[in-house]
Write a protein that holds these residues in place. Structure first.
Motif, PDB file in Angstrom:
ATOM      1  N   GLY A 135       2.509   7.694  -6.227  1.00 51.92           N
ATOM      2  CA  GLY A 135       0.994   9.075  -6.649  1.00 51.92           C
ATOM      3  C   GLY A 135      -0.352   8.597  -7.073  1.00 51.92           C
ATOM      4  O   GLY A 135      -0.818   9.288  -7.218  1.00 51.92           O
ATOM      5  N   VAL A 136      -0.378   6.952  -6.766  1.00 49.72           N
ATOM      6  CA  VAL A 136      -1.880   6.158  -6.416  1.00 49.72           C
ATOM      7  C   VAL A 136      -2.404   7.041  -5.579  1.00 49.72           C
ATOM      8  O   VAL A 136      -2.163   7.078  -4.205  1.00 49.72           O
ATOM      9  N   ASP A 137      -3.769   7.189  -5.817  1.00 50.97           N
ATOM     10  CA  ASP A 137      -4.718   8.301  -4.691  1.00 50.97           C
ATOM     11  C   ASP A 137      -4.892   6.916  -4.157  1.00 50.97           C
ATOM     12  O   ASP A 137      -5.499   5.765  -4.692  1.00 50.97           O
ATOM     13  N   PRO A 138      -5.143   6.956  -2.981  1.00 56.32           N
ATOM     14  CA  PRO A 138      -5.979   5.979  -2.299  1.00 56.32           C
ATOM     15  C   PRO A 138      -7.643   5.786  -2.077  1.00 56.32           C
ATOM     16  O   PRO A 138      -7.518   4.830  -1.917  1.00 56.32           O
ATOM     17  N   SER A 139      -8.010   6.717  -2.673  1.00 57.24           N
ATOM     18  CA  SER A 139      -8.963   6.383  -3.199  1.00 57.24           C
ATOM     19  C   SER A 139      -9.472   5.206  -4.545  1.00 57.24           C
ATOM     20  O   SER A 139     -10.766   4.735  -4.386  1.00 57.24           O
ATOM     21  N   ALA A 140      -8.115   5.583  -4.884  1.00 59.46           N
ATOM     22  CA  ALA A 140      -8.990   4.292  -6.240  1.00 59.46           C
ATOM     23  C   ALA A 140      -8.052   3.372  -5.841  1.00 59.46           C
ATOM     24  O   ALA A 140      -8.498   2.170  -6.548  1.00 59.46           O
TER      25      ALA A 140
ATOM     26  N   ALA B  80      -9.014   1.578 -12.195  1.00 59.87           N
ATOM     27  CA  ALA B  80     -10.046   1.850 -10.816  1.00 59.87           C
ATOM     28  C   ALA B  80      -9.675   3.500 -10.860  1.00 59.87           C
ATOM     29  O   ALA B  80     -10.683   4.860 -10.579  1.00 59.87           O
ATOM     30  N   ASN B  81      -8.478   3.896 -11.144  1.00 63.57           N
ATOM     31  CA  ASN B  81      -8.387   5.697 -11.865  1.00 63.57           C
ATOM     32  C   ASN B  81      -8.741   6.421 -12.638  1.00 63.57           C
ATOM     33  O   ASN B  81      -9.598   7.399 -12.326  1.00 63.57           O
TER      34      ASN B  81
ATOM     35  N   VAL C 121       1.150  -1.371  -0.382  1.00 62.82           N
ATOM     36  CA  VAL C 121       0.628  -0.052   0.006  1.00 62.82           C
ATOM     37  C   VAL C 121       0.940   1.958   0.486  1.00 62.82           C
ATOM     38  O   VAL C 121       0.689   2.296  -0.964  1.00 62.82           O
ATOM     39  N   HIS C 122       1.929   1.321   0.617  1.00 63.51           N
ATOM     40  CA  HIS C 122       2.739   2.601   1.098  1.00 63.51           C
ATOM     41  C   HIS C 122       3.701   3.076  -0.445  1.00 63.51           C
ATOM     42  O   HIS C 122       3.705   4.057  -0.688  1.00 63.51           O
ATOM     43  N   LYS C 123       3.979   1.590  -0.543  1.00 63.06           N
ATOM     44  CA  LYS C 123       4.459   1.615  -1.805  1.00 63.06           C
ATOM     45  C   LYS C 123       3.705   2.461  -3.504  1.00 63.06           C
ATOM     46  O   LYS C 123       4.308   3.220  -4.039  1.00 63.06           O
TER      47      LYS C 123
ATOM     48  N   TRP D 232      -5.405  -8.399  -8.681  1.00 58.50           N
ATOM     49  CA  TRP D 232      -4.684  -7.002  -8.795  1.00 58.50           C
ATOM     50  C   TRP D 232      -4.024  -6.901 -10.333  1.00 58.50           C
ATOM     51  O   TRP D 232      -3.150  -7.900  -9.871  1.00 58.50           O
ATOM     52  N   SER D 233      -4.308  -5.945 -10.638  1.00 62.52           N
ATOM     53  CA  SER D 233      -2.994  -5.840 -11.485  1.00 62.52           C
ATOM     54  C   SER D 233      -2.280  -4.498 -12.333  1.00 62.52           C
ATOM     55  O   SER D 233      -3.399  -3.457 -11.728  1.00 62.52           O
ATOM     56  N   ASP D 234      -1.830  -3.980 -13.332  1.00 65.30           N
ATOM     57  CA  ASP D 234      -1.864  -2.722 -13.685  1.00 65.30           C
ATOM     58  C   ASP D 234      -3.027  -2.102 -14.033  1.00 65.30           C
ATOM     59  O   ASP D 234      -3.890  -0.861 -13.833  1.00 65.30           O
TER      60      ASP D 234
END
Length: 412
Positions: A308-313, A337-338, A301-303, A329-331
């Protein structure tokens, strides 16, 4: 032990829906029946020997949603979570890395807190480490011994204490596994079926006698440390009573951990059932392969947030699949999600009519009340965002934002 700051949760206008969850024990979706004004929930916490990955996060996001629905129904919520800060994996990782196991545990607990705060996860009121409840564990072990539900193995060097699977009449009700499945999972998930002196290969350790190089605490049965399952039994029932409303964790905890946690509590306290509803989340994979520390294919999560990933995403990526399903989970999942988050935020610039907004919020509530059906929630909001929303109304936008934030934990 302290948890992490509580995110703001506003009251959402409109009529809430009663929460229904799938109970693993009864194998059906049923209403969570709360007696009184306070709902009670216990979710098994981390063993702090590595960073929070999306597999962990998905579990805590699931019960964060349950928490939010209970709040929406007007209940106070007493939420308890443990930390298994004394356990073999922690000792083994510390030895491998050449660090003190206490320092390793502290660092990972701090990182977990930070990750939960980033993801806007509502914290437990009681966040409890195993080392804080040694007296509670020894008291429960004593009750089990006095009731004939636990015994000391005949081993002068290591007089470990085990709880018998025969201690409760309904052992196996929580997982519904066959004897063969229990034997398989017990051996694979920390059990010791071949320990000499046990009356049954499936009997579970409740007090481990002191071994050289391990921490130990005094007890009526000699120096040692708690077993894993009884740690949760003691922490949960001493704070929530029994039966409490919701017991939660990943599907890999269904057996032996949750089965024995329930059996220990039931035998020690003389109750038929430790929890009203036993809820389990599916496993998360990475690009089609189960995500696990042993495989090293973890997404942290922290990485993600540092990149720059929005936590809501992140929340939307996890919520794209149902919590009970085995998910991937994948790119591509993150990209979708973004994109979804961006579309929702754009739509909120022109939210449409208040009537349409009220219909959307009712749909969100209905889907979440139906066993936390997040794919249905996402589909409803997607449909609103792509449809003719009518004349704009500022109150409509505020209503939708409040609902997404307070019910889904998504800041749009």
């Amino acid at each position: 032990m302290h948890s992490w700051p509580t995110p703001r949760v506003d009251t959402v206008p409109g009529k809430p829906h009663a929460l229904h969850l799938y109970d693993s024990a009864d194998e059906t979706i049923r209403k969570v029946e709360v007696s009184g004004e306070t709902a009670t929930m216990y979710v098994c916490g981390i063993t702090p020997y590595d960073s929070t990955h999306l597999g962990h996060a998905a579990t805590y996001l699931t019960f964060d949603l349950a928490y939010r629905q209970l709040l929406d129904n007007g209940y106070q919520v007493h939420y308890v979570q443990n930390i298994t800060d004394v356990d073999d994996p922690l000792f083994e990782r510390a030895e491998r890395d050449g660090v003190d196991w206490r320092e390793l545990g502290t660092s990972q607990i701090n990182l977990f807190r930070s990750d939960m705060e980033l993801l806007s996860v509502l914290p437990p009121q009681d966040y409890v480490g195993a080392m804080e409840v040694i007296d509670e564990v020894t008291e429960m072990v004593s009750k089990l011994i006095d009731a004939g539900a636990a015994y000391v193995v005949d081993d002068p060097e290591f007089p470990d204490v085990y709880a018998s699977i025969d201690a409760t009449k309904n052992f196996g009700y929580e997982s519904n596994y066959t004897a063969a499945e229990m034997a398989e999972f017990f051996a694979a998930r920390g059990g010791d079926p071949d320990r000499p002196g046990k009356r049954n290969p499936l009997d579970a350790l409740v007090w481990r006698a002191h071994r050289e190089g391990e921490p130990a605490w005094d007890s009526p049965f000699g120096p040692g440390r708690p077993g894993w399952h009884i740690e949760c039994s003691a922490i949960a029932t001493n704070r929530l009573g029994a039966p409490f409303d919701i017991q939660g964790g990943g599907s890999d905890l269904k057996f032996p951990h949750h089965e024995f946690s329930a059996a220990h509590a039931e035998a020690a306290l003389g109750v038929e059932r430790m929890a009203q509803v036993y809820v389990h989340t599916g496993m998360i994979g990475l690009d089609g392969v189960k995500m696990s520390k042993s495989l090293g294919n973890l997404v942290f999560v922290h990485k993600l947030v540092e990149a720059g990933v929005d936590p809501s995403a992140i929340r939307l990526g996890v919520f794209a699949g149902h919590y009970r399903a085995e998910r991937d989970w994948s790119d591509e999942v993150l990209e979708q999600a973004n994109e979804r988050l961006g579309v929702w935020r754009d739509a909120l610039q022109n939210p449409g009519s208040l009537e349409v907004a009220q219909e959307l919020v009712a749909a969100i509530r209905g889907a979440l009340a139906n066993d936390l059906d997040t794919p249905a929630v996402l589909a409803a909001v997607d449909a609103w965002a792509s449809a003719d929303r009518g004349a704009n109304n500022d109150e409509a936008g505020e209503l939708i934002r409040t609902a997404l934030d307070s019910l889904l934990g998504v800041r749009a």
